[in-house]
Write an enzyme that holds these catalytic residues in place. Structure first.
Site, mmCIF file in Angstrom:
data_model
loop_
_atom_site.group_PDB
_atom_site.id
_atom_site.type_symbol
_atom_site.label_atom_id
_atom_site.label_comp_id
_atom_site.label_asym_id
_atom_site.label_seq_id
_atom_site.Cartn_x
_atom_site.Cartn_y
_atom_site.Cartn_z
ATOM 1 N N TYR A 150 -56.362 -28.241 39.616
ATOM 2 C CA TYR A 150 -56.024 -28.147 41.115
ATOM 3 C C TYR A 150 -56.937 -28.677 42.004
ATOM 4 C CZ TYR A 150 -54.813 -25.646 45.334
ATOM 5 O OH TYR A 150 -54.612 -25.440 46.587
ATOM 6 N N ASP A 238 -63.988 -33.227 40.662
ATOM 7 C CA ASP A 238 -63.653 -32.119 41.567
ATOM 8 C C ASP A 238 -64.633 -31.087 41.408
ATOM 9 O OD1 ASP A 238 -62.979 -30.106 43.244
ATOM 10 O OD2 ASP A 238 -60.640 -30.332 42.986
ATOM 11 N N LYS A 266 -66.056 -23.830 48.220
ATOM 12 C CA LYS A 266 -66.354 -22.698 47.526
ATOM 13 C C LYS A 266 -67.919 -22.229 47.811
ATOM 14 C CE LYS A 266 -62.081 -22.223 45.612
ATOM 15 N NZ LYS A 266 -61.364 -23.230 44.692
HETATM 16 C C1 PLP Z 1 -60.239 -24.003 45.591
HETATM 17 C C2 PLP Z 1 -60.164 -25.651 44.855
HETATM 18 C C3 PLP Z 1 -59.773 -26.420 45.691
HETATM 19 C C4 PLP Z 1 -59.191 -26.191 47.177
HETATM 20 O O1 PLP Z 1 -60.091 -25.846 47.935
HETATM 21 P P1 PLP Z 1 -59.609 -24.915 49.300
HETATM 22 O O2 PLP Z 1 -60.895 -24.785 49.924
HETATM 23 O O3 PLP Z 1 -58.890 -23.857 48.879
HETATM 24 O O4 PLP Z 1 -58.805 -26.062 49.999
HETATM 25 C C5 PLP Z 1 -59.773 -27.735 45.333
HETATM 26 N N1 PLP Z 1 -60.417 -28.033 43.980
HETATM 27 C C6 PLP Z 1 -60.599 -27.029 43.098
HETATM 28 C C7 PLP Z 1 -61.202 -27.493 41.695
HETATM 29 C C8 PLP Z 1 -60.638 -25.704 43.503
HETATM 30 O O5 PLP Z 1 -60.697 -24.796 42.749
#
Ligand code: PLP
Length: 446
Positions: A150, A238, A266
């Site tokens: 994701y 990511d 995060k």
């Molecule tokens: C949570 C997440 C996102 C998106 O971050 P948001 O702050 O919710 O937009 C992107 N990449 C990874 C791996 C994530 O876990």
């Protein structure tokens, strides 16, 4: 089995009922909904350390921790103080502030090879912008991502997404035109794809944490690095979850593989809305105002968010990560045994009648939970994660845990985020609760 009385949910139910009138589905992010586990979400009134209290006053041992945004636990005094002091000086200016410099320095100092970062307001923005700068820098259009990873909800990156997209069983998303994903290739995780000179970048969760927890197989990340180098594509990690979570240097230090670009989020916001993307200075020179790739944000580098993030990063050190990872890995091994024993006792089988066992993978302080046929190894792909979810066991286990005061994420594709406030006592309590909860879980679901 220990006795427990079902907790009261009147206040949360009333709030949810009101929420559904004015908020689509009653939630502001689909992962918070209880669609896949049954029932309705609890509304949180406050949190402290490892715990939250819901609107009915029930105390929950919280493994959600804002899906990883709170690594110090809720309402950590250093974060509360930093945010309060920042707020008193003004919440946003539209001019640069020292806090942005301090947070960017703190990120670059901890992640080897990350020379510069630009701060944004979410992980979604970070990933979307990293892809844009990769395309702008290389002059290429195609991107490669992996099934079950994701990268936020931008159009071009939703294809084959894990997390809530997977939980709700959505193929991808309505409202995304075919053209928006025409240049997105989705490859299976843990297999190095064939690349060619049309590929601008390969984006990957270096440890996948949105299809449950799936660690990279030996050689996978190294293979991506060399495949990218061969065709001149950029490698993007990511690290919105893994950054400053697996350890001070995140997944690139953890794995020894250095990407060209990183996405963060995060943890670096300390619970406030922040993201960042960064990496090689020559690539980032393509960004406006120096270069032709446009990217912007009214609240980017917001003073409250940078203050909170800096408070978190400066509170953590190598020792705290090592201690938490150690606690969690011992806990995970025991949890796996306790759950497998419970499943065996309850006679849990999959749709083909194979007995089921639990797998509790760990990476740093993260842990996941899969249900797999007896004797199978670890889950290495999205298909494996889907098979685990298809056993249907997660929903019942989730509810049994929640009834006993332990909050896991309300979906089988999420991981657990023990915080620095989850000590030996909290983990031991979780084990006790889990050994009861699994016996109370409906195993007749296959
Ligand atoms: C949570 C997440 C996102 C998106 O971050 P948001 O702050 O919710 O937009 C992107 N990449 C990874 C791996 C994530 O876990």
């Amino acid at each position: 089995m220990a006795e427990h009385t079902a907790p009261e949910h009147t206040a949360s139910e009333a709030l949810f009922e009101r929420a559904t009138r004015v908020i689509p589905g009653g939630v502001n992010s689909p992962v918070r909904s209880f669609r896949s586990v049954g029932g309705h979400p609890y509304f949180v009134a406050r949190g402290e350390g490892a715990y939250v209290w819901d609107a009915d006053g029930n105390r929950l041992l919280d493994f959600v921790q804002s899906y990883g945004a709170s690594i110090l636990g809720h309402a950590h005094p250093a974060v509360v103080r930093a945010v309060g002091e920042a707020a008193a000086r003004g919440t946003t200016f539209g001019a640069p502030t020292e806090g942005e410099v301090l947070l960017a320095e703190a990120i670059c100092a901890r992640v080897a090879g990350c020379e510069q970062v630009r701060l944004v307001s979410s992980g979604t923005e970070a990933a979307m912008s990293a892809v844009r700068v990769a395309r702008g820098f290389t002059g290429r259009t195609r991107i490669v991502k992996f099934a079950g990873c994701y990268h936020g909800h931008s159009d071009g990156l939703l294809a084959g997404g894990g997390s809530g997209v997977a939980t709700l069983g959505l193929p991808d998303s309505a409202g995304v035109p075919a053209g928006a994903v025409a240049e997105t290739i989705v490859a299976p995780y843990n297999q190095v794809p064939e690349l060619d000179e049309r590929v601008a970048c390969v984006i990957v969760e270096a440890v996948a944490a949105n299809m449950g927890l799936v660690a990279p197989a030996p050689g996978f990340l190294e293979g991506l690095r060399s495949a990218c180098d061969e065709v001149g594509a950029l490698l993007v990690f990511d690290e919105v979850i893994t950054g400053f979570r697996l350890g001070e240097g995140g997944a690139s230090t953890w794995s020894g593989v250095r990407p060209d670009l990183w996405c963060f989020g995060k943890v670096i916001g300390g619970g406030l809305p922040v993201g960042a993307f960064g990496g090689r200075a020559d690539v980032l020179a393509s960004l406006a105002p120096s270069g032709p790739v446009y990217q912007a944000g009214t609240l980017s580098g917001n003073p409250l968010a940078t203050a909170a993030g800096l408070a978190v990063l400066t509170t953590l050190d190598a020792g705290s990560y090592a201690a938490l990872s150690d606690r969690v890995s011992r806990f995970a091994a025991e949890l796996e045994q306790v759950l497998t024993a419970g499943l065996t006792k309850g006679g849990a089988v999959d749709s083909r009648g194979e007995p089921l066992e639990a797998r509790v993978p760990v990476a740093g302080p993260l842990f996941g939970l899969f249900f797999v046929p007896a004797g199978t190894g670890r889950v290495v792909s999205y298909e494996g994660a889907e098979a685990s979810a298809a056993t249907g066991l997660y929903a019942g286990f989730f509810r049994s845990m929640l009834d006993r005061g332990v909050a896991l994420a309300p979906g089988p594709y999420e991981v657990a985020f023990p915080s620095m406030a989850h000590g030996e006592a909290e983990l031991a309590h979780t084990l006790n609760v889990a050994s009861d909860a699994i016996l109370d879980t409906d195993t007749d679901v296959g």
